[in-house]
Design a protein around this motif. Structure first.
Motif, PDB file in Angstrom:
ATOM      1  N   MET A   1      11.474  -4.874  -3.319  1.00  8.31           N
ATOM      2  CA  MET A   1      10.562  -6.077  -3.029  1.00  8.31           C
ATOM      3  C   MET A   1       9.401  -5.385  -2.422  1.00  8.31           C
ATOM      4  O   MET A   1       9.505  -4.129  -2.125  1.00  8.31           O
ATOM      5  CB  MET A   1      11.246  -6.741  -1.981  1.00  8.31           C
ATOM      6  N   LEU A   2       8.157  -6.229  -2.507  1.00  5.25           N
ATOM      7  CA  LEU A   2       6.988  -5.816  -2.061  1.00  5.25           C
ATOM      8  C   LEU A   2       6.521  -6.821  -0.939  1.00  5.25           C
ATOM      9  O   LEU A   2       6.425  -7.909  -1.320  1.00  5.25           O
ATOM     10  CB  LEU A   2       5.905  -5.706  -3.259  1.00  5.25           C
ATOM     11  N   VAL A   3       5.990  -6.271   0.086  1.00  4.19           N
ATOM     12  CA  VAL A   3       5.481  -7.177   1.223  1.00  4.19           C
ATOM     13  C   VAL A   3       3.871  -6.553   1.182  1.00  4.19           C
ATOM     14  O   VAL A   3       3.727  -5.494   1.350  1.00  4.19           O
ATOM     15  CB  VAL A   3       6.257  -7.013   2.634  1.00  4.19           C
ATOM     16  N   THR A   4       3.095  -7.501   0.611  1.00  8.02           N
ATOM     17  CA  THR A   4       1.535  -7.159   0.496  1.00  8.02           C
ATOM     18  C   THR A   4       0.677  -6.998   1.702  1.00  8.02           C
ATOM     19  O   THR A   4       0.069  -6.108   1.746  1.00  8.02           O
ATOM     20  CB  THR A   4       0.888  -7.892  -0.366  1.00  8.02           C
ATOM     21  N   GLY A   5       1.000  -7.698   3.019  1.00 11.27           N
ATOM     22  CA  GLY A   5       0.349  -7.670   3.962  1.00 11.27           C
ATOM     23  C   GLY A   5      -1.014  -8.335   3.289  1.00 11.27           C
ATOM     24  O   GLY A   5      -1.228  -8.793   2.289  1.00 11.27           O
ATOM     25  N   ASP A   6      -1.976  -8.193   4.263  1.00 10.94           N
ATOM     26  CA  ASP A   6      -3.218  -8.674   3.416  1.00 10.94           C
ATOM     27  C   ASP A   6      -3.910  -7.527   2.576  1.00 10.94           C
ATOM     28  O   ASP A   6      -3.700  -6.378   2.950  1.00 10.94           O
ATOM     29  CB  ASP A   6      -4.516  -8.637   4.732  1.00 10.94           C
ATOM     30  N   TRP A   7      -4.414  -8.060   1.484  1.00 18.03           N
ATOM     31  CA  TRP A   7      -4.552  -7.059   0.443  1.00 18.03           C
ATOM     32  C   TRP A   7      -5.996  -7.595  -0.373  1.00 18.03           C
ATOM     33  O   TRP A   7      -6.445  -8.569  -0.467  1.00 18.03           O
ATOM     34  CB  TRP A   7      -3.452  -7.111  -0.420  1.00 18.03           C
ATOM     35  N   THR A   8      -6.517  -6.499  -1.146  1.00 13.79           N
ATOM     36  CA  THR A   8      -7.334  -6.801  -2.172  1.00 13.79           C
ATOM     37  C   THR A   8      -7.251  -5.920  -3.415  1.00 13.79           C
ATOM     38  O   THR A   8      -6.379  -4.768  -2.981  1.00 13.79           O
ATOM     39  CB  THR A   8      -8.846  -6.526  -1.822  1.00 13.79           C
ATOM     40  N   GLN A   9      -7.666  -6.038  -4.469  1.00 12.83           N
ATOM     41  CA  GLN A   9      -7.856  -4.894  -5.427  1.00 12.83           C
ATOM     42  C   GLN A   9      -8.976  -4.099  -5.354  1.00 12.83           C
ATOM     43  O   GLN A   9      -9.104  -2.974  -5.908  1.00 12.83           O
ATOM     44  CB  GLN A   9      -7.498  -5.510  -6.830  1.00 12.83           C
ATOM     45  N   ARG A  10      -9.819  -4.509  -4.411  1.00 13.72           N
ATOM     46  CA  ARG A  10     -10.991  -3.575  -4.030  1.00 13.72           C
ATOM     47  C   ARG A  10     -10.847  -2.489  -2.998  1.00 13.72           C
ATOM     48  O   ARG A  10      -9.904  -2.832  -2.390  1.00 13.72           O
ATOM     49  CB  ARG A  10     -11.978  -4.574  -3.341  1.00 13.72           C
ATOM     50  N   SER A  11     -11.511  -1.599  -3.219  1.00 11.54           N
ATOM     51  CA  SER A  11     -11.310  -0.595  -2.238  1.00 11.54           C
ATOM     52  C   SER A  11     -11.754  -1.064  -0.904  1.00 11.54           C
ATOM     53  O   SER A  11     -12.709  -2.027  -0.771  1.00 11.54           O
ATOM     54  CB  SER A  11     -11.797   0.772  -2.536  1.00 11.54           C
ATOM     55  N   ALA A  12     -11.633  -0.167   0.305  1.00 11.21           N
ATOM     56  CA  ALA A  12     -12.072  -0.574   1.552  1.00 11.21           C
ATOM     57  C   ALA A  12     -12.525   0.598   2.289  1.00 11.21           C
ATOM     58  O   ALA A  12     -11.483   1.573   2.768  1.00 11.21           O
ATOM     59  CB  ALA A  12     -11.059  -1.437   2.456  1.00 11.21           C
ATOM     60  N   ALA A  13     -13.663   1.037   2.181  1.00 16.64           N
ATOM     61  CA  ALA A  13     -14.587   2.475   2.832  1.00 16.64           C
ATOM     62  C   ALA A  13     -13.600   3.436   2.098  1.00 16.64           C
ATOM     63  O   ALA A  13     -13.171   4.487   2.980  1.00 16.64           O
ATOM     64  CB  ALA A  13     -14.229   2.306   4.274  1.00 16.64           C
ATOM     65  N   GLY A  14     -13.219   3.337   0.940  1.00 16.90           N
ATOM     66  CA  GLY A  14     -12.568   4.312   0.242  1.00 16.90           C
ATOM     67  C   GLY A  14     -11.102   4.256   0.175  1.00 16.90           C
ATOM     68  O   GLY A  14     -10.598   5.197  -0.879  1.00 16.90           O
ATOM     69  N   PHE A  15     -10.594   3.578   0.793  1.00 14.63           N
ATOM     70  CA  PHE A  15      -8.799   3.302   0.760  1.00 14.63           C
ATOM     71  C   PHE A  15      -8.853   2.600  -0.384  1.00 14.63           C
ATOM     72  O   PHE A  15      -9.383   1.387  -0.393  1.00 14.63           O
ATOM     73  CB  PHE A  15      -8.461   2.936   1.944  1.00 14.63           C
ATOM     74  N   PRO A  16      -7.799   2.712  -1.263  1.00 17.14           N
ATOM     75  CA  PRO A  16      -7.809   1.990  -2.641  1.00 17.14           C
ATOM     76  C   PRO A  16      -7.209   0.641  -2.365  1.00 17.14           C
ATOM     77  O   PRO A  16      -6.353   0.239  -1.466  1.00 17.14           O
ATOM     78  CB  PRO A  16      -6.816   2.950  -3.601  1.00 17.14           C
ATOM     79  N   GLY A  17      -7.355  -0.185  -3.207  1.00 12.40           N
ATOM     80  CA  GLY A  17      -6.748  -1.696  -3.457  1.00 12.40           C
ATOM     81  C   GLY A  17      -5.334  -1.660  -3.917  1.00 12.40           C
ATOM     82  O   GLY A  17      -4.677  -0.669  -4.320  1.00 12.40           O
ATOM     83  N   LEU A  18      -4.980  -2.626  -3.726  1.00 13.75           N
ATOM     84  CA  LEU A  18      -3.325  -2.778  -4.143  1.00 13.75           C
ATOM     85  C   LEU A  18      -3.029  -2.459  -5.634  1.00 13.75           C
ATOM     86  O   LEU A  18      -3.723  -3.020  -6.544  1.00 13.75           O
ATOM     87  CB  LEU A  18      -2.870  -4.353  -3.770  1.00 13.75           C
ATOM     88  N   PRO A  19      -2.205  -1.757  -5.937  1.00 18.85           N
ATOM     89  CA  PRO A  19      -1.967  -1.250  -7.426  1.00 18.85           C
ATOM     90  C   PRO A  19      -1.174  -2.504  -7.984  1.00 18.85           C
ATOM     91  O   PRO A  19      -0.422  -3.174  -7.392  1.00 18.85           O
ATOM     92  CB  PRO A  19      -1.248   0.057  -7.344  1.00 18.85           C
ATOM     93  N   THR A  20      -1.614  -2.636  -9.419  1.00 11.59           N
ATOM     94  CA  THR A  20      -0.806  -3.496 -10.135  1.00 11.59           C
ATOM     95  C   THR A  20       0.210  -3.039 -11.079  1.00 11.59           C
ATOM     96  O   THR A  20       0.764  -3.697 -11.861  1.00 11.59           O
ATOM     97  CB  THR A  20      -1.950  -4.559 -10.920  1.00 11.59           C
ATOM     98  N   THR A  21       0.419  -1.709 -11.068  1.00 14.15           N
ATOM     99  CA  THR A  21       1.220  -1.342 -11.953  1.00 14.15           C
ATOM    100  C   THR A  21       2.702  -1.197 -11.406  1.00 14.15           C
ATOM    101  O   THR A  21       3.739  -0.655 -12.151  1.00 14.15           O
ATOM    102  CB  THR A  21       1.060   0.127 -12.012  1.00 14.15           C
TER     103      THR A  21
END
Length: 544
Positions: free
Chosen positions: A153-173
């Motif tokens: 199971m995956l709990v996303t929390g708040d997410w984007t597929q954009r990076s945020a100040a260099g921290f990657p977005g949520l992977p889709t794989t």
């Protein structure tokens, strides 16, 4: 094995959920709270014979940790990503001065930062994955083995597929069997962020003292973006990041040559300078560092206030300085939510962090069992090897959805194939495009803009500079020159340094947002003026 979920604050944010796992893989029921937002009461959620196994914090935003200190019990650890754990002491201490945040020391003592699979209870394991949204944010994978099959199971929390100040977005794989998905969306974030950065650059270029007010992590984000403008052939402005935001900037390991970190200061005037950017919090300058800087600039007609607001506060609307505001709410557009569900292809989708019509839009939307509820009920989603359909879905629809799930590639245990390539929650190089900035707009803007006017030939040679016609509105030019001339007028209060002579000039609209002052009698100047030189002038109204 049985898995159930229960919304922990369905009427006060709807971002927190209690997941229970019971059966052969655990000696007792594993009760895991994901995020401890507003009005979450663990004591009211758990039965008399239940114990809190763990609290999982997805990121360091107030609406996700507001009740964290009041829900510690049973010796449960607080799991979070390593970057969030690093800043949480600073975040909670700052929040305690402005909000009803308690037990900061106890929360810090309970923290257990994790970066890889971690056993929670029995055979139940957790692992963070990047989630974009804000520096350090993470979604969390849960996995357990039932009858020789791995369930995830995956709990996303708040997410984007954009990076945020260099921290990657949520992977889709990923290929989780169930996803607890934040459905909060924002169609305008990329446009608002691009407009905010453009405004900051324009005002810096005009020589304005620019004050940017933002929450701590948003301040870190905007500082990183401004520092990386050189990747688009734009000279980064000099930035001072101050107070709480500066502490987060340092703790997260940022170190840009154009950014000066000032965690503490005595004299705001010593930091504010024309042609530079100062970042302070909170997002509206009514308290904290932001208020101290705002007191210095609010009556300065040559200064600029840029507010990055979440939408939950009332910004400053007008002052003696130029005032702008932009909504900073980093959530994905609605289409990205649909794309994520299509990519993940889960059997179960539990929608969170929405209510009313914004939540109802997700009902019956996907080839998954969709739970879009806002009640306190406990719902069973897995039992004895089967992912359970919601009680309102009839058998015919359930059979059709299960058939479609197998047809689109969703299968029990499919996640195991991606185990070796999971992304870590760690900072990478900042890419403006990956952050959501319109790089093409910046390239166009930088080509059309120049920090100083071009050198003009003497008017005695009867030559005029040639400029390209544009559609820029005249009113925008007038506002710009009014702001620039107001700054010049104020700066001439130092009479000892001001030139006592008066020379007539003509205002020239050069297009593309550039206004020039042409000397009508340059021969009267007793010394040579050079291109790019900064001088002071005195403005006299000759309209009468």
């Amino acid at each position: 094995m049985e898995v159930t979920f229960q919304h922990a604050n369905p009427h006060s944010g709807h971002e927190s959920v209690l997941i229970r796992l019971s059966g052969d893989v655990t000696e007792q029921t594993a009760c895991i709270l994901f995020d401890s937002g507003t009005d979450v009461d663990v004591d009211g959620l758990l039965g008399d014979d239940e114990y809190l196994t763990a609290i999982v914090l997805t990121h360091a935003h107030l609406d996700h940790y507001a009740t964290l200190g009041t829900n510690l019990r049973d010796g449960a650890p607080v799991y979070t990503s390593e970057p969030t754990a690093a800043i949480l002491d600073t975040v909670l201490t700052e929040a305690a001065t402005n909000y009803d945040i308690s037990n900061v020391d106890a929360v810090v003592d309970a923290l257990e930062p994790i970066s890889d699979w971690t056993t929670v209870l029995g055979d139940v394991e957790l692992r963070p994955v990047p989630a974009g949204h804000t520096p350090g944010a993470a979604g969390f994978l849960i996995r357990f083995d039932d009858g020789g099959e791995t369930r995830t199971m995956l709990v996303t929390g708040d997410w984007t597929q954009r990076s945020a100040a260099g921290f990657p977005g949520l992977p889709t794989t990923l290929s989780p069997d169930a996803v607890f998905l934040t459905g909060a969306t924002n169609e305008e974030f990329e446009g608002e962020l691009t407009a905010a950065v453009e405004t900051i650059l324009e005002r810096v270029q005009a020589g304005s003292t620019v004050l940017v007010t933002a929450s701590g992590l948003a301040g870190v984000h905007i500082a990183a973006l401004l520092a990386k403008l050189d990747t688009n052939d734009i000279d980064p402005p000099s930035v001072s990041i101050t107070g709480h935001a500066a502490k987060l900037y340092e703790t997260l390991g940022y170190d840009y040559s154009t950014v000066t970190s000032v965690p503490t200061f005595d004299d705001p005037d010593a930091i504010l300078e024309p042609g530079t950017v100062t970042i302070a919090g909170p997002e509206v300058p009514v308290e904290g560092s932001a208020a101290k800087f705002y007191d210095c600039v609010q009556d300065d007609p040559g200064a600029t206030l840029v507010q990055l607001t979440s939408g939950s506060v009332s910004p400053v609307e007008s002052a003696g300085c130029t005032v702008d505001r932009f909504q900073y709410s980093n959530h994905p557009p609605e289409a990205a939510v649909d794309d994520l569900v299509e990519d993940l292809a889960p059997r179960q989708v539990v929608m969170m962090h929405q209510s009313g019509p914004a939540l109802s839009r997700y009902k019956d939307r996907y080839d998954s069992f969709v739970w879009a509820t806002t009640d306190w009920d406990e719902y069973k989603i897995y039992e004895d090897g089967t992912w359970v359909a919601p009680p309102w879905v009839n058998d015919r629809v359930a059979r059709r959805l299960r058939s479609q799930q197998y047809g689109n590639g969703s299968s029990l245990g499919s996640f195991i194939d991606t185990e070796g390539v999971l992304s870590d929650v760690e900072r990478n190089e900042v890419s403006l495009e990956a952050e959501g900035l319109d790089a093409s707009a910046f390239r166009t803007w930088s080509q059309q803009s120049t920090p100083y006017p071009p050198k003009l030939e003497s008017s005695t040679q009867n030559t005029e500079p040639e400029f390209e016609d544009t559609d820029t509105s005249i009113s925008k030019h007038f506002e710009e020159i009014e702001s620039r001339l107001s700054r010049v007028e104020q700066s001439l209060t130092d009479k000892e340094k001001a030139d006592s002579s008066t020379h007539e000039v003509q205002i020239v609209d050069a297009g593309d947002g550039t206004l020039l002052l042409r000397l009508l009698n340059p021969d009267a100047i007793t010394r040579n003026l050079t291109h790019g030189e900064m001088i002071k002038i005195r403005v006299v109204d000759t309209s009468d």
